[in-house]
Design a protein around this motif. Structure first.
Motif, PDB file in Angstrom:
ATOM      1  N   MET A   1     -15.673  17.129  -2.867  1.00 30.01           N
ATOM      2  CA  MET A   1     -16.647  16.774  -3.895  1.00 30.01           C
ATOM      3  C   MET A   1     -16.072  17.012  -5.295  1.00 30.01           C
ATOM      4  SD  MET A   1     -19.117  15.414  -2.354  1.00 30.01           S
ATOM      5  CE  MET A   1     -20.298  15.303  -3.701  1.00 30.01           C
ATOM      6  N   GLN A   2     -15.222  18.037  -5.439  1.00 31.41           N
ATOM      7  CA  GLN A   2     -14.531  18.241  -6.715  1.00 31.41           C
ATOM      8  C   GLN A   2     -13.606  17.061  -7.001  1.00 31.41           C
ATOM      9  OE1 GLN A   2     -14.638  20.500  -9.336  1.00 31.41           O
ATOM     10  NE2 GLN A   2     -13.242  18.968 -10.205  1.00 31.41           N
ATOM     11  N   ALA A   3     -12.925  16.583  -5.961  1.00 38.87           N
ATOM     12  CA  ALA A   3     -12.040  15.433  -6.130  1.00 38.87           C
ATOM     13  C   ALA A   3     -12.833  14.197  -6.550  1.00 38.87           C
ATOM     14  CB  ALA A   3     -11.284  15.168  -4.833  1.00 38.87           C
ATOM     15  N   VAL A   4     -13.969  13.976  -5.917  1.00 33.42           N
ATOM     16  CA  VAL A   4     -14.811  12.831  -6.276  1.00 33.42           C
ATOM     17  C   VAL A   4     -15.222  12.920  -7.741  1.00 33.42           C
ATOM     18  CG1 VAL A   4     -17.049  11.732  -5.877  1.00 33.42           C
ATOM     19  CG2 VAL A   4     -15.636  12.406  -3.927  1.00 33.42           C
ATOM     20  N   LYS A   5     -15.571  14.126  -8.201  1.00 35.88           N
ATOM     21  CA  LYS A   5     -15.935  14.327  -9.604  1.00 35.88           C
ATOM     22  C   LYS A   5     -14.747  14.021 -10.510  1.00 35.88           C
ATOM     23  CE  LYS A   5     -17.910  17.907 -12.663  1.00 35.88           C
ATOM     24  NZ  LYS A   5     -16.815  18.048 -13.641  1.00 35.88           N
ATOM     25  N   THR A   6     -13.572  14.503 -10.131  1.00 41.07           N
ATOM     26  CA  THR A   6     -12.359  14.251 -10.915  1.00 41.07           C
ATOM     27  C   THR A   6     -12.077  12.756 -10.996  1.00 41.07           C
ATOM     28  OG1 THR A   6     -11.384  16.382 -10.316  1.00 41.07           O
ATOM     29  CG2 THR A   6      -9.858  14.643 -11.021  1.00 41.07           C
ATOM     30  N   TRP A   7     -12.155  12.071  -9.882  1.00 42.23           N
ATOM     31  CA  TRP A   7     -11.863  10.639  -9.845  1.00 42.23           C
ATOM     32  C   TRP A   7     -12.876   9.842 -10.658  1.00 42.23           C
ATOM     33  CZ3 TRP A   7     -11.490  10.897  -3.790  1.00 42.23           C
ATOM     34  CH2 TRP A   7     -10.358  11.651  -3.447  1.00 42.23           C
ATOM     35  N   THR A   8     -14.133  10.283 -10.612  1.00 38.81           N
ATOM     36  CA  THR A   8     -15.173   9.598 -11.378  1.00 38.81           C
ATOM     37  C   THR A   8     -14.913   9.732 -12.874  1.00 38.81           C
ATOM     38  OG1 THR A   8     -16.810  10.030  -9.637  1.00 38.81           O
ATOM     39  CG2 THR A   8     -17.651   9.484 -11.824  1.00 38.81           C
ATOM     40  N   GLU A   9     -14.649  10.958 -13.308  1.00 41.45           N
ATOM     41  CA  GLU A   9     -14.428  11.201 -14.740  1.00 41.45           C
ATOM     42  C   GLU A   9     -13.181  10.516 -15.256  1.00 41.45           C
ATOM     43  OE1 GLU A   9     -14.398  15.439 -14.919  1.00 41.45           O
ATOM     44  OE2 GLU A   9     -16.596  15.618 -14.858  1.00 41.45           O
TER      45      GLU A   9
ATOM     46  N   ALA B   1       0.840  -1.195   0.000  1.00 43.24           N
ATOM     47  CA  ALA B   1       0.000   0.000   0.000  1.00 43.24           C
ATOM     48  C   ALA B   1       0.874   1.242   0.000  1.00 43.24           C
ATOM     49  CB  ALA B   1      -0.919  -0.004   1.212  1.00 43.24           C
ATOM     50  N   VAL B   2       0.637   2.110  -0.990  1.00 44.85           N
ATOM     51  CA  VAL B   2       1.379   3.368  -1.109  1.00 44.85           C
ATOM     52  C   VAL B   2       0.481   4.508  -0.639  1.00 44.85           C
ATOM     53  CG1 VAL B   2       2.472   4.986  -2.702  1.00 44.85           C
ATOM     54  CG2 VAL B   2       2.747   2.510  -3.032  1.00 44.85           C
ATOM     55  N   PRO B   3       0.882   5.300   0.356  1.00 45.06           N
ATOM     56  CA  PRO B   3       0.056   6.423   0.793  1.00 45.06           C
ATOM     57  C   PRO B   3       0.087   7.569  -0.213  1.00 45.06           C
ATOM     58  CG  PRO B   3       2.107   6.374   2.039  1.00 45.06           C
ATOM     59  CD  PRO B   3       2.097   5.142   1.194  1.00 45.06           C
ATOM     60  N   GLU B   4      -1.081   8.119  -0.507  1.00 47.07           N
ATOM     61  CA  GLU B   4      -1.225   9.259  -1.423  1.00 47.07           C
ATOM     62  C   GLU B   4      -2.180  10.259  -0.774  1.00 47.07           C
ATOM     63  OE1 GLU B   4      -0.110  10.009  -4.558  1.00 47.07           O
ATOM     64  OE2 GLU B   4       1.096   8.199  -4.926  1.00 47.07           O
ATOM     65  N   SER B   5      -1.732  11.485  -0.537  1.00 48.52           N
ATOM     66  CA  SER B   5      -2.618  12.493   0.032  1.00 48.52           C
ATOM     67  C   SER B   5      -3.719  12.833  -0.965  1.00 48.52           C
ATOM     68  CB  SER B   5      -1.837  13.760   0.383  1.00 48.52           C
ATOM     69  OG  SER B   5      -2.716  14.782   0.804  1.00 48.52           O
ATOM     70  N   TRP B   6      -4.964  12.793  -0.510  1.00 47.31           N
ATOM     71  CA  TRP B   6      -6.083  13.028  -1.430  1.00 47.31           C
ATOM     72  C   TRP B   6      -6.058  14.433  -2.022  1.00 47.31           C
ATOM     73  CZ3 TRP B   6     -10.114  16.587  -1.015  1.00 47.31           C
ATOM     74  CH2 TRP B   6     -10.287  17.228   0.226  1.00 47.31           C
ATOM     75  N   VAL B   7      -5.505  15.409  -1.310  1.00 50.04           N
ATOM     76  CA  VAL B   7      -5.506  16.782  -1.814  1.00 50.04           C
ATOM     77  C   VAL B   7      -4.555  16.964  -2.989  1.00 50.04           C
ATOM     78  CG1 VAL B   7      -6.206  17.718   0.427  1.00 50.04           C
ATOM     79  CG2 VAL B   7      -3.778  17.557  -0.135  1.00 50.04           C
ATOM     80  N   ASP B   8      -3.699  15.998  -3.232  1.00 49.64           N
ATOM     81  CA  ASP B   8      -2.800  16.074  -4.387  1.00 49.64           C
ATOM     82  C   ASP B   8      -3.472  15.608  -5.670  1.00 49.64           C
ATOM     83  OD1 ASP B   8      -0.740  16.997  -2.784  1.00 49.64           O
ATOM     84  OD2 ASP B   8       0.115  15.004  -2.447  1.00 49.64           O
ATOM     85  N   HIS B   9      -4.719  15.178  -5.576  1.00 45.59           N
ATOM     86  CA  HIS B   9      -5.399  14.599  -6.739  1.00 45.59           C
ATOM     87  C   HIS B   9      -6.804  15.162  -6.893  1.00 45.59           C
ATOM     88  CE1 HIS B   9      -2.102  11.650  -6.826  1.00 45.59           C
ATOM     89  NE2 HIS B   9      -2.287  11.524  -5.529  1.00 45.59           N
ATOM     90  N   VAL B  10      -6.969  16.438  -6.597  1.00 45.42           N
ATOM     91  CA  VAL B  10      -8.289  17.058  -6.662  1.00 45.42           C
ATOM     92  C   VAL B  10      -8.660  17.438  -8.091  1.00 45.42           C
ATOM     93  CG1 VAL B  10      -9.679  19.039  -5.933  1.00 45.42           C
ATOM     94  CG2 VAL B  10      -8.172  17.893  -4.287  1.00 45.42           C
ATOM     95  N   GLU B  11      -7.743  18.061  -8.810  1.00 47.02           N
ATOM     96  CA  GLU B  11      -8.022  18.545 -10.161  1.00 47.02           C
ATOM     97  C   GLU B  11      -7.564  17.587 -11.252  1.00 47.02           C
ATOM     98  OE1 GLU B  11      -9.775  21.122 -10.640  1.00 47.02           O
ATOM     99  OE2 GLU B  11      -9.766  22.021  -8.632  1.00 47.02           O
ATOM    100  N   GLU B  12      -6.644  16.702 -10.920  1.00 45.73           N
ATOM    101  CA  GLU B  12      -6.064  15.806 -11.928  1.00 45.73           C
ATOM    102  C   GLU B  12      -5.792  14.454 -11.262  1.00 45.73           C
ATOM    103  OE1 GLU B  12      -3.978  13.698 -14.633  1.00 45.73           O
ATOM    104  OE2 GLU B  12      -2.884  14.335 -12.835  1.00 45.73           O
ATOM    105  N   ALA B  13      -6.245  13.386 -11.902  1.00 45.14           N
ATOM    106  CA  ALA B  13      -6.212  12.066 -11.260  1.00 45.14           C
ATOM    107  C   ALA B  13      -5.193  11.114 -11.869  1.00 45.14           C
ATOM    108  CB  ALA B  13      -7.595  11.424 -11.320  1.00 45.14           C
ATOM    109  N   GLY B  14      -4.330  11.621 -12.761  1.00 46.66           N
ATOM    110  CA  GLY B  14      -3.382  10.735 -13.415  1.00 46.66           C
ATOM    111  C   GLY B  14      -2.500   9.968 -12.458  1.00 46.66           C
ATOM    112  N   GLY B  15      -2.164  10.577 -11.331  1.00 44.34           N
ATOM    113  CA  GLY B  15      -1.326   9.888 -10.366  1.00 44.34           C
ATOM    114  C   GLY B  15      -2.006   8.728  -9.689  1.00 44.34           C
TER     115      GLY B  15
END
Length: 290
Positions: free
Chosen positions: A75-83, A38-52
């Motif tokens: 909620m913006q992050a959830v939208k980004t991750w969904t798309e 398991a690699v920890p990833e801060s959720w705030v680093d993936h709000v606008e772009e989910a490539g990581g």
């Protein structure tokens, strides 16, 4: 070995800094037993772009504690991750609706028993007076509909002035004395299978059962009625959940009622799990091999 990601708190949020790394270590240890890194990833680093995140075969949002303090960004992050099609478990759709406790009304409409609850866009003295009258209670609990860990939660006695009320949407419930006398019981499910149960009691005089407020956690065998309620909740949700924590207590009539269905970032209480998270790891492995 398979490498997955676990979403973790905003590094700038110091609220849980003394807790979440220990919880992460327990999760990592359990997953290692199933040949998963398991690699920890801060959720705030993936709000606008989910490539990581799309590079992982599975992303677990189980440690993004504190999201309720920045709900719009979450909620913006959830939208980004969904798309982007991030392989989240639990699903992004679940993360969205489960982040607002108004979901309790939808579960109640499906027959799930919850404490008497009044929802309001903003808590006023009139709301409080109406709740006291409707519930016939001597004490109320008031909390934001978007919250976690008893954040901005009030316990108000009849006749007390309303102070420091939550801003924005909130829910009002009667205080249930069983919280002090019996505590709150949490049932953990991994891959739809029951794992273990924990009873949480507050320190004398308090109503907050969280460990940061001195709450005591004890492993228990859940009564049949509690198990039946948990299964009823999961059936009412009817979505592909990798994990779920169903929190409940007894109301004034002694029946079990749902307090919350924790589907985003619940502590699994692996210290109290007889299998030390093996069931969770097995569910993750099964999800990866689907």
């Amino acid at each position: 070995m398979t490498t997955i990601a676990i979403l973790t708190p905003d590094p700038a949020d110091s609220s849980y800094r003394g807790q979440w790394p220990q919880v992460l270590a327990r999760l990592e240890g359990a997953l290692a037993g199933a040949d998963i890194v398991a690699v920890p990833e801060s959720w705030v680093d993936h709000v606008e772009e989910a490539g990581g995140l799309t590079r992982f075969p599975l992303v677990l949002p189980v440690l993004l504690w504190g999201y309720h303090r920045d709900h719009a960004r979450f909620m913006q992050a959830v939208k980004t991750w969904t798309e982007a099609g991030v392989p989240l478990a639990n699903p992004a759709s679940v993360l969205g609706w489960n982040s607002d406790k108004s979901y309790l009304a939808r579960l109640e409409a499906k027959g799930v028993p919850i404490p008497p609850t009044r929802f309001t866009d903003r808590v006023t003295e009139a709301d409080v007076e109406a709740a006291f009258a409707a519930f016939g209670a001597e004490e109320l609990v008031i909390k934001p509909t978007v919250s976690g860990g008893a954040w901005k939660t009030l316990r108000l006695k009849r006749g007390e002035a309303l102070a420091d009320a939550p801003e924005g949407a909130a829910m009002i419930q009667p205080y249930l004395p069983a919280i002090a006398s019996e505590g709150e019981t949490s049932l953990l499910f991994f891959g739809g299978t029951f794992s273990h149960a924990v009873n949480k009691t507050p320190v004398p005089g308090d109503f907050r059962i969280q460990v940061q407020f001195g709450g005591t956690y004890v492993s228990v065998e859940p009564p049949a009625e509690a198990m039946a309620l948990a299964q009823q909740v999961l059936a009412a949700i009817d979505e592909p959940l990798l994990y779920a924590r169903i929190d409940m207590t007894r109301d004034g009539e002694g029946r079990w009622v749902l307090m919350e269905a924790e589907l985003i970032e619940p502590d699994f209480y692996l210290k109290n799990d007889p299998r030390a998270g093996a069931g969770f790891a097995e569910a993750v492995r099964a999800r990866l091999e689907r």
